[in-house]
Design an enzyme around this catalytic site. Sequence first.
Site, PDB file in Angstrom:
ATOM      1  N   ASN A  89     -10.112  -0.697  -0.526  1.00  0.00           N
ATOM      2  CA  ASN A  89      -8.724  -0.568  -0.059  1.00  0.00           C
ATOM      3  C   ASN A  89      -8.076  -1.021  -1.626  1.00  0.00           C
ATOM      4  OD1 ASN A  89      -5.956  -0.819   0.366  1.00  0.00           O
ATOM      5  ND2 ASN A  89      -6.363  -1.796   2.373  1.00  0.00           N
TER       6      ASN A  89
ATOM      7  N   CYS B 102       0.662  -1.435  -0.012  1.00  0.00           N
ATOM      8  CA  CYS B 102       0.042   0.022  -0.092  1.00  0.00           C
ATOM      9  C   CYS B 102       0.744   1.283   0.005  1.00  0.00           C
ATOM     10  CB  CYS B 102      -1.052  -0.074   0.992  1.00  0.00           C
ATOM     11  SG  CYS B 102      -1.917  -1.455   1.302  1.00  0.00           S
TER      12      CYS B 102
ATOM     13  N   HIS C  79      -3.160   6.725   2.285  1.00  0.00           N
ATOM     14  CA  HIS C  79      -3.518   5.400   1.960  1.00  0.00           C
ATOM     15  C   HIS C  79      -4.981   5.326   2.379  1.00  0.00           C
ATOM     16  CE1 HIS C  79      -4.247   1.509   0.898  1.00  0.00           C
ATOM     17  NE2 HIS C  79      -3.972   1.043   2.309  1.00  0.00           N
TER      18      HIS C  79
HETATM   19  N1  ACO Z   1     -18.472  -8.793   8.807  1.00  0.00           N
HETATM   20  C1  ACO Z   1     -19.258  -9.090  10.115  1.00  0.00           C
HETATM   21  N2  ACO Z   1     -18.144  -9.427  11.159  1.00  0.00           N
HETATM   22  C2  ACO Z   1     -16.893  -9.470  10.771  1.00  0.00           C
HETATM   23  C3  ACO Z   1     -16.523  -9.196   9.663  1.00  0.00           C
HETATM   24  C4  ACO Z   1     -17.302  -8.887   8.452  1.00  0.00           C
HETATM   25  N3  ACO Z   1     -16.851  -8.789   7.262  1.00  0.00           N
HETATM   26  N4  ACO Z   1     -15.183  -9.458   9.751  1.00  0.00           N
HETATM   27  C5  ACO Z   1     -14.819  -9.740  11.020  1.00  0.00           C
HETATM   28  N5  ACO Z   1     -16.004  -9.667  11.608  1.00  0.00           N
HETATM   29  C6  ACO Z   1     -16.146  -9.856  13.065  1.00  0.00           C
HETATM   30  C7  ACO Z   1     -14.884 -10.692  13.678  1.00  0.00           C
HETATM   31  O1  ACO Z   1     -15.166 -12.063  13.621  1.00  0.00           O
HETATM   32  C8  ACO Z   1     -15.031 -10.274  15.195  1.00  0.00           C
HETATM   33  O2  ACO Z   1     -16.112 -11.035  15.880  1.00  0.00           O
HETATM   34  P1  ACO Z   1     -16.032 -11.681  17.247  1.00  0.00           P
HETATM   35  O3  ACO Z   1     -15.800 -10.318  18.275  1.00  0.00           O
HETATM   36  O4  ACO Z   1     -17.285 -12.578  17.719  1.00  0.00           O
HETATM   37  O5  ACO Z   1     -14.501 -12.200  17.315  1.00  0.00           O
HETATM   38  C9  ACO Z   1     -15.845  -8.705  15.161  1.00  0.00           C
HETATM   39  O6  ACO Z   1     -16.273  -8.710  13.870  1.00  0.00           O
HETATM   40  C10 ACO Z   1     -14.783  -7.901  15.363  1.00  0.00           C
HETATM   41  O7  ACO Z   1     -13.629  -8.167  14.657  1.00  0.00           O
HETATM   42  P2  ACO Z   1     -12.066  -7.027  14.596  1.00  0.00           P
HETATM   43  O8  ACO Z   1     -11.310  -7.885  13.467  1.00  0.00           O
HETATM   44  O9  ACO Z   1     -11.786  -6.877  15.910  1.00  0.00           O
HETATM   45  O10 ACO Z   1     -12.811  -5.891  13.927  1.00  0.00           O
HETATM   46  P3  ACO Z   1     -12.290  -4.418  13.907  1.00  0.00           P
HETATM   47  O11 ACO Z   1     -13.027  -3.452  14.353  1.00  0.00           O
HETATM   48  O12 ACO Z   1     -10.709  -4.302  14.031  1.00  0.00           O
HETATM   49  O13 ACO Z   1     -12.149  -4.327  12.186  1.00  0.00           O
HETATM   50  C11 ACO Z   1     -10.807  -4.509  10.153  1.00  0.00           C
HETATM   51  C12 ACO Z   1     -11.591  -5.185  11.191  1.00  0.00           C
HETATM   52  C13 ACO Z   1     -11.925  -3.620   9.488  1.00  0.00           C
HETATM   53  C14 ACO Z   1     -10.256  -5.319   9.514  1.00  0.00           C
HETATM   54  C15 ACO Z   1      -9.973  -3.317  10.889  1.00  0.00           C
HETATM   55  O14 ACO Z   1      -8.990  -3.831  11.765  1.00  0.00           O
HETATM   56  C16 ACO Z   1      -8.864  -2.746   9.919  1.00  0.00           C
HETATM   57  O15 ACO Z   1      -9.162  -1.881   9.138  1.00  0.00           O
HETATM   58  N6  ACO Z   1      -7.626  -2.935   9.855  1.00  0.00           N
HETATM   59  C17 ACO Z   1      -6.858  -2.493   9.163  1.00  0.00           C
HETATM   60  C18 ACO Z   1      -6.310  -2.495   7.815  1.00  0.00           C
HETATM   61  C19 ACO Z   1      -5.123  -1.926   7.070  1.00  0.00           C
HETATM   62  O16 ACO Z   1      -4.956  -0.749   7.549  1.00  0.00           O
HETATM   63  N7  ACO Z   1      -4.769  -2.542   6.288  1.00  0.00           N
HETATM   64  C20 ACO Z   1      -3.443  -1.599   5.992  1.00  0.00           C
HETATM   65  C21 ACO Z   1      -2.944  -2.070   4.872  1.00  0.00           C
HETATM   66  S1  ACO Z   1      -3.508  -3.435   3.661  1.00  0.00           S
HETATM   67  C22 ACO Z   1      -2.261  -3.885   2.456  1.00  0.00           C
HETATM   68  O17 ACO Z   1      -0.890  -3.459   2.800  1.00  0.00           O
HETATM   69  C23 ACO Z   1      -2.517  -4.867   1.617  1.00  0.00           C
END
Ligand code: ACO
Length: 311
Positions: free
Chosen positions: A262, A106, A232
């Site tokens: 993304n 990214c 990003h």
């Molecule tokens: N739909 C519904 N529920 C979901 C989904 C979904 N698509 N995905 C995960 N959940 C659930 C999980 O299983 C979890 O359930 P649990 O509480 O029963 O265990 C709950 O939702 C919370 O999951 P988290 O992973 O803690 O959710 P979070 O608020 O952290 O959001 C996300 C997840 C959106 C992926 C976030 O962490 C994020 O944006 N991370 C950063 C991504 C990023 O910046 N990438 C950068 C670079 S990418 C690259 O370099 C290619």
Amino acid sequence: MRIIGWGAAMPERVVTNEDLAATLDTSDEWISNRTGIRSRRWGGSTSGLAAEAAGKAIDRAGTDPSTIDLTIVATCSPDMAVPATAVEVQHELGLSGAAVDVNVACSGFVHGLITAAALLDGPMDRIVVAGAETLSRLLDQSDRDTAVLFADGAGAVVVEAGSGTDGGALLASDQGNDPDARHLIRSPIGGPLAMEGRETFRRAVRVLVDSIERTLASTSFTADDVDLVVPHQANLRIIDAAAKCTSIPAERWVSIVADTGNTSAASVPMALAGAADAGRLHDGDLLLLAGFGAGMSWATALIRWDTGATA
Ligand code: ACO
């Protein structure tokens, strides 16, 4: 250096949150609340999207393709292992010069742009820098953890050597990588892409804020002087958190993630092209470009915007 042309390209197929919720255990509400994403585009080829975006940037700049010294394509989802995606772009658009790909996920476009600026200080006059991805090909589309996040697109700029202190310039930059976090986002060739979302989120905010602060601290400028930030586009919550931590007001941050998802290396040049087309940039403005992602890598560039239109 000055950015004299820009362009973006997206595949035609729109995939909404509702479309994904039809087959995955997810919902529009969860995706919108956690990421800010409403829809994304899937389809096309990385080289095709890169060529379309680069062609628009060259047209916008009015540049003769035979005067291009180098084409750089940042991508982590090339169509082919060899030749480089930049070679296909060069062939498609009839560009001269060298052609190289960079893979820093990214943050790849910003790394490519900083490299281009150094080369424009040296032997080169005009460089195309693109970021292009078809991440939909790397996804396990039945995995809700990643399928709702990643998408396809491309953006590109044409940069040329500036005319000195009055023209555009790369004023400062910051690049780095933390290999201890390399396990957080991984994809074997061909996929599937896997990410530890929560830990990536935590670190992403930290590296984005730290890199912006280091970049500004190496100059006499402060957060108040920054006219526009193009970060990003991974998650709206990361952008909101970084805006708060850096004290650069939220309205100065460009966000297109709602309609793009993304798109990794494509996201910064796509957002930049959209901001420039919308008239959000004026000659003399201070522009921050900030990439972060797998590696865990980061790159920030502080640019004096000057297209040369009034020169
Ligand atoms: N739909 C519904 N529920 C979901 C989904 C979904 N698509 N995905 C995960 N959940 C659930 C999980 O299983 C979890 O359930 P649990 O509480 O029963 O265990 C709950 O939702 C919370 O999951 P988290 O992973 O803690 O959710 P979070 O608020 O952290 O959001 C996300 C997840 C959106 C992926 C976030 O962490 C994020 O944006 N991370 C950063 C991504 C990023 O910046 N990438 C950068 C670079 S990418 C690259 O370099 C290619």
